[in-house]
Design an enzyme around this catalytic site. Structure first.
Site, PDB file in Angstrom:
ATOM      1  N   ASP A  72       0.813  -1.226   0.000  1.00 38.47           N
ATOM      2  CA  ASP A  72       0.000   0.000   0.000  1.00 38.47           C
ATOM      3  C   ASP A  72       0.843   1.270   0.000  1.00 38.47           C
ATOM      4  O   ASP A  72       0.404   2.303   0.509  1.00 38.47           O
ATOM      5  CB  ASP A  72      -0.968   0.026   1.204  1.00 38.47           C
ATOM      6  CG  ASP A  72      -1.780  -1.241   1.308  1.00 38.47           C
ATOM      7  OD1 ASP A  72      -2.203  -1.745   0.267  1.00 38.47           O
ATOM      8  OD2 ASP A  72      -1.985  -1.721   2.439  1.00 38.47           O
ATOM      9  N   GLU A  73       2.047   1.205  -0.564  1.00 36.95           N
ATOM     10  CA  GLU A  73       2.923   2.383  -0.569  1.00 36.95           C
ATOM     11  C   GLU A  73       2.541   3.367  -1.671  1.00 36.95           C
ATOM     12  O   GLU A  73       3.075   4.478  -1.720  1.00 36.95           O
ATOM     13  CB  GLU A  73       4.393   1.958  -0.797  1.00 36.95           C
ATOM     14  CG  GLU A  73       4.990   1.072   0.272  1.00 36.95           C
ATOM     15  CD  GLU A  73       4.814  -0.409  -0.074  1.00 36.95           C
ATOM     16  OE1 GLU A  73       4.094  -0.704  -1.050  1.00 36.95           O
ATOM     17  OE2 GLU A  73       5.390  -1.250   0.637  1.00 36.95           O
ATOM     18  N   LYS A  92       2.363   2.071  -5.054  1.00 38.59           N
ATOM     19  CA  LYS A  92       3.088   1.557  -6.237  1.00 38.59           C
ATOM     20  C   LYS A  92       2.281   1.764  -7.505  1.00 38.59           C
ATOM     21  O   LYS A  92       2.830   2.051  -8.561  1.00 38.59           O
ATOM     22  CB  LYS A  92       3.401   0.062  -6.078  1.00 38.59           C
ATOM     23  CG  LYS A  92       4.384  -0.241  -4.975  1.00 38.59           C
ATOM     24  CD  LYS A  92       4.631  -1.731  -4.848  1.00 38.59           C
ATOM     25  CE  LYS A  92       3.402  -2.524  -4.415  1.00 38.59           C
ATOM     26  NZ  LYS A  92       2.859  -2.171  -3.111  1.00 38.59           N
ATOM     27  N   LYS A 106       0.291   4.140  -8.387  1.00 40.44           N
ATOM     28  CA  LYS A 106       0.467   5.510  -8.897  1.00 40.44           C
ATOM     29  C   LYS A 106       1.846   5.668  -9.542  1.00 40.44           C
ATOM     30  O   LYS A 106       1.976   6.245 -10.629  1.00 40.44           O
ATOM     31  CB  LYS A 106       0.284   6.489  -7.723  1.00 40.44           C
ATOM     32  CG  LYS A 106       0.930   7.851  -7.883  1.00 40.44           C
ATOM     33  CD  LYS A 106      -0.011   8.872  -8.496  1.00 40.44           C
ATOM     34  CE  LYS A 106       0.713  10.159  -8.869  1.00 40.44           C
ATOM     35  NZ  LYS A 106       0.604  11.210  -7.915  1.00 40.44           N
ATOM     36  N   ALA A 141      -3.414  -8.089  -4.143  1.00 39.34           N
ATOM     37  CA  ALA A 141      -2.956  -6.718  -4.353  1.00 39.34           C
ATOM     38  C   ALA A 141      -4.130  -5.824  -4.739  1.00 39.34           C
ATOM     39  O   ALA A 141      -5.118  -6.293  -5.297  1.00 39.34           O
ATOM     40  CB  ALA A 141      -1.917  -6.701  -5.470  1.00 39.34           C
ATOM     41  N   GLY A 142      -4.001  -4.562  -4.444  1.00 37.27           N
ATOM     42  CA  GLY A 142      -5.015  -3.601  -4.862  1.00 37.27           C
ATOM     43  C   GLY A 142      -4.300  -2.313  -5.219  1.00 37.27           C
ATOM     44  O   GLY A 142      -3.881  -1.584  -4.337  1.00 37.27           O
ATOM     45  N   HIS A 143      -4.059  -2.072  -6.508  1.00 37.43           N
ATOM     46  CA  HIS A 143      -3.339  -0.878  -6.919  1.00 37.43           C
ATOM     47  C   HIS A 143      -4.336   0.171  -7.403  1.00 37.43           C
ATOM     48  O   HIS A 143      -5.047  -0.029  -8.375  1.00 37.43           O
ATOM     49  CB  HIS A 143      -2.324  -1.234  -8.014  1.00 37.43           C
ATOM     50  CG  HIS A 143      -1.217  -2.117  -7.514  1.00 37.43           C
ATOM     51  ND1 HIS A 143      -0.403  -2.863  -8.326  1.00 37.43           N
ATOM     52  CD2 HIS A 143      -0.791  -2.369  -6.254  1.00 37.43           C
ATOM     53  CE1 HIS A 143       0.471  -3.530  -7.583  1.00 37.43           C
ATOM     54  NE2 HIS A 143       0.248  -3.248  -6.327  1.00 37.43           N
ATOM     55  N   GLN A 172       2.473  -5.941  -3.012  1.00 40.86           N
ATOM     56  CA  GLN A 172       2.780  -5.946  -1.575  1.00 40.86           C
ATOM     57  C   GLN A 172       4.104  -5.201  -1.313  1.00 40.86           C
ATOM     58  O   GLN A 172       4.466  -4.354  -2.112  1.00 40.86           O
ATOM     59  CB  GLN A 172       2.818  -7.365  -0.996  1.00 40.86           C
ATOM     60  CG  GLN A 172       1.467  -8.061  -0.959  1.00 40.86           C
ATOM     61  CD  GLN A 172       1.098  -8.739  -2.256  1.00 40.86           C
ATOM     62  OE1 GLN A 172       1.913  -9.431  -2.851  1.00 40.86           O
ATOM     63  NE2 GLN A 172      -0.128  -8.565  -2.702  1.00 40.86           N
ATOM     64  N   GLY A 192     -10.929  -3.323   2.154  1.00 38.60           N
ATOM     65  CA  GLY A 192     -11.587  -2.211   2.832  1.00 38.60           C
ATOM     66  C   GLY A 192     -11.213  -2.108   4.313  1.00 38.60           C
ATOM     67  O   GLY A 192     -11.724  -1.249   5.040  1.00 38.60           O
ATOM     68  N   LYS A 215       2.535  10.257  -0.985  1.00 41.09           N
ATOM     69  CA  LYS A 215       1.609  10.812   0.015  1.00 41.09           C
ATOM     70  C   LYS A 215       2.254  11.827   0.952  1.00 41.09           C
ATOM     71  O   LYS A 215       1.881  11.918   2.126  1.00 41.09           O
ATOM     72  CB  LYS A 215       0.942   9.664   0.796  1.00 41.09           C
ATOM     73  CG  LYS A 215       0.055   8.797  -0.120  1.00 41.09           C
ATOM     74  CD  LYS A 215      -0.737   7.772   0.639  1.00 41.09           C
ATOM     75  CE  LYS A 215      -2.214   8.036   0.602  1.00 41.09           C
ATOM     76  NZ  LYS A 215      -3.049   6.970   1.102  1.00 41.09           N
ATOM     77  N   GLY A 240      -0.215  13.763  -4.326  1.00 38.71           N
ATOM     78  CA  GLY A 240      -1.658  13.683  -4.533  1.00 38.71           C
ATOM     79  C   GLY A 240      -1.972  12.477  -5.392  1.00 38.71           C
ATOM     80  O   GLY A 240      -1.058  11.795  -5.878  1.00 38.71           O
TER      81      GLY A 240
HETATM   82  P1  IMP Z   1      -2.256 -12.805   1.809  1.00 38.10           P
HETATM   83  O1  IMP Z   1      -1.282 -12.222   0.849  1.00 38.10           O
HETATM   84  O2  IMP Z   1      -3.695 -12.582   1.434  1.00 38.10           O
HETATM   85  O3  IMP Z   1      -1.948 -14.229   2.151  1.00 38.10           O
HETATM   86  O4  IMP Z   1      -2.089 -11.999   3.215  1.00 38.10           O
HETATM   87  C1  IMP Z   1      -0.900 -12.069   3.996  1.00 38.10           C
HETATM   88  C2  IMP Z   1      -0.593 -10.712   4.611  1.00 38.10           C
HETATM   89  O5  IMP Z   1      -0.225  -9.797   3.591  1.00 38.10           O
HETATM   90  C3  IMP Z   1      -1.761 -10.070   5.359  1.00 38.10           C
HETATM   91  O6  IMP Z   1      -1.242  -9.317   6.441  1.00 38.10           O
HETATM   92  C4  IMP Z   1      -2.347  -9.124   4.322  1.00 38.10           C
HETATM   93  O7  IMP Z   1      -3.041  -8.048   4.917  1.00 38.10           O
HETATM   94  C5  IMP Z   1      -1.072  -8.650   3.654  1.00 38.10           C
HETATM   95  N1  IMP Z   1      -1.292  -8.211   2.270  1.00 38.10           N
HETATM   96  C6  IMP Z   1      -1.485  -8.980   1.183  1.00 38.10           C
HETATM   97  N2  IMP Z   1      -1.627  -8.221   0.083  1.00 38.10           N
HETATM   98  C7  IMP Z   1      -1.504  -6.943   0.491  1.00 38.10           C
HETATM   99  C8  IMP Z   1      -1.518  -5.690  -0.210  1.00 38.10           C
HETATM  100  O8  IMP Z   1      -1.651  -5.592  -1.448  1.00 38.10           O
HETATM  101  N3  IMP Z   1      -1.357  -4.573   0.568  1.00 38.10           N
HETATM  102  C9  IMP Z   1      -1.153  -4.643   1.911  1.00 38.10           C
HETATM  103  N4  IMP Z   1      -1.137  -5.784   2.597  1.00 38.10           N
HETATM  104  C10 IMP Z   1      -1.297  -6.931   1.891  1.00 38.10           C
END
Ligand code: IMP
Length: 429
Positions: free
Chosen positions: A17-18, A20, A22, A43-45, A227, A305, A334, A419
């Site tokens: 969540d750094e 990446k 962006k 992941a959620g970019h 991650q 979320g 940020k 931003g």
């Molecule tokens: P998993 O990757 O779903 O097995 O989760 C293992 C750990 O990595 C947990 O603490 C998740 O919250 C964290 N994690 C996995 N993907 C992300 C991400 O994209 N951003 C932040 N934390 C993540």
């Protein structure tokens, strides 16, 4: 044969969540191909283009630049259903994908049973990791256990049925044991996933071969990690980590090129620190500051979320990240979130219960629960930074803060994001 193009890795240097997404979006402008090298739909970019927000889970953020080619490497675990949902959703929002997306034939497939197993494991575990529930751990377990199903297996119906049959027998037994999942639900989900097999095969290729051909043609490649360093299976806060190598060296193994093809590694750090899921956060804020910065920075997980825990910038971690990733530069994101904080702290060391101070990141994750952070205080800048487009536009205290991050980390700041918009970026140097 000499490699003539340039190859850059973008890697997270904290707990994910750094920002990446962006940074990849900004850098993608100047490259020809973007490839993801590990992780999956955990992941959620998040990328903002004008008034539109895109949250990408599997397809590289470079897809938002018309004409760029985007690949998913062999190091990724691919959730077929989720992948095509994302693919179709992008197309329905006017992004043309035809001929632009490729998937490694060697990538492992994440099936619905991996998700069920992930949730069942978390529900019944005595030590919870706080996973995203996307099936990532069980899919990588199957890969390491040499019983996984790869994209290439989709081409051989008989072998596919055999592999999936073995997996279902094993998983049904395990799910029955712990009282999770219904057989019918699983059959339906599997039917849905397998029906997309031919569509996926149509996108499959050898990512390493394509990337090397791109580089030999003098073009530019960006390898995108998911991650962050502290979530790396080997180098992170084990066992509170994800199940893949998130760090820069994995960019080579996860796409099928050699490490000598990589020219530079950009580490992405937030100007402060956040963490989602279980596990220690050594530079954590006090509860009032935690709530305040979470609100200012909108610190809620893009995939689940969940609220992210927040803390000061941790230079012990960023220095460690510089070492394990071989960082050639930093992107600080940020910065604007800190505009109104009167005084900032940077963690420079960890004081152990015996009073000694360590400046290197400890291997014993549990010891992090007992440390007291050693901090430096820095005056805030109390001025908006979101309109700054050059380093000289920033208040002097903000420049000093960035300079200190650079000094403590040992890597030059090359980008500062102020931003969510593409334009809100400061190229440095
Ligand atoms: P998993 O990757 O779903 O097995 O989760 C293992 C750990 O990595 C947990 O603490 C998740 O919250 C964290 N994690 C996995 N993907 C992300 C991400 O994209 N951003 C932040 N934390 C993540």
């Amino acid at each position: 044969m000499a490699v003539q193009g340039t190859c850059t890795v973008v890697v997270g240097c904290q707990w994910g969540d750094e920002g990446k997404g962006k940074i990849v979006d900004v850098l993608a402008e100047g490259v020809d191909v973007v490839a993801r090298y590990q992780g999956g739909a955990n992941a959620g970019h998040t990328v903002h283009v004008g008034d539109n927000e895109f949250i990408l889970h599997q397809i590289p953020s470079g897809i938002l630049h018309a004409g760029k080619r985007c690949l998913l490497g062999n190091g990724v675990v691919l959730d077929i259903r989720q992948f095509f949902d994302e693919y179709d959703a992008l197309e329905s929002r006017g992004i043309a994908l035809e001929g632009r997306v490729g998937v490694s034939s060697r990538a492992h497939i994440l099936f619905p049973y991996h998700r069920l197993m992930d949730r069942a494991a978390e529900d019944t575990a005595s030590l919870k990791i706080g996973t995203t529930g996307r099936g990532i751990g069980p899919a990588y377990e199957d890969k390491a256990g040499r019983r996984g199903v790869r994209v290439a297996d989709l081409a051989n119906r008989e072998r596919l049925e055999e592999l999936v049959g073995f997996a279902l027998d094993r998983i049904r037994g395990r799910l029955d044991q712990i009282g999770h999942g219904s057989g019918q639900e699983l059959d339906d989900l599997m039917g849905e996933a397998l029906s997309l097999g031919d569509r996926l095969l149509g996108l499959s290729l050898d990512t390493g071969a394509e990337l090397m051909a791109t580089l030999r043609a003098g073009k530019r490649v960006l390898l995108e990690g998911a991650q962050g360093t502290a979530l790396d299976l080997d180098h992170g806060t084990y066992p509170f980590v994800t199940s893949s190598n998130t760090t820069a060296a994995a960019a080579a193994t996860g796409t099928g090129i050699g490490p000598t093809a990589i020219d530079s590694v950009v580490g992405v750090v937030k100007a402060y620190t956040t963490r989602v899921g279980e596990g220690p956060l050594p530079s954590a804020f006090d509860p009032a500051m935690d709530a305040h910065v979470r609100e200012l920075g909108g610190e809620f997980g893009a995939t689940t979320g969940r609220p992210r825990r927040c803390g000061w910038f941790d230079a012990v971690l960023s220095r460690y990240a510089a070492q394990v990733n071989g960082l050639t530069g930093l992107a600080v994101t940020k910065l604007d979130v800190l505009d109104t904080i009167p005084e900032l702290e940077i963690v420079t060391g960890y004081r152990l219960p015996d009073g000694s101070v360590v400046e290197s990141f400890p291997a014993d994750t549990w010891s992090l629960g007992g440390i007291e952070p050693v901090v430096e205080r820095h005056p805030g800048w109390n001025a908006p930074t979101s309109e700054a487009r050059a380093l000289s536009d920033l208040p002097s205290n903000a420049r000093a803060y960035l300079h200190r991050i650079e000094e403590l980390t040992g890597a030059p700041v090359q980008w500062v994001s102020v931003g969510t918009q593409r334009s809100q970026i400061i190229p440095v140097g």
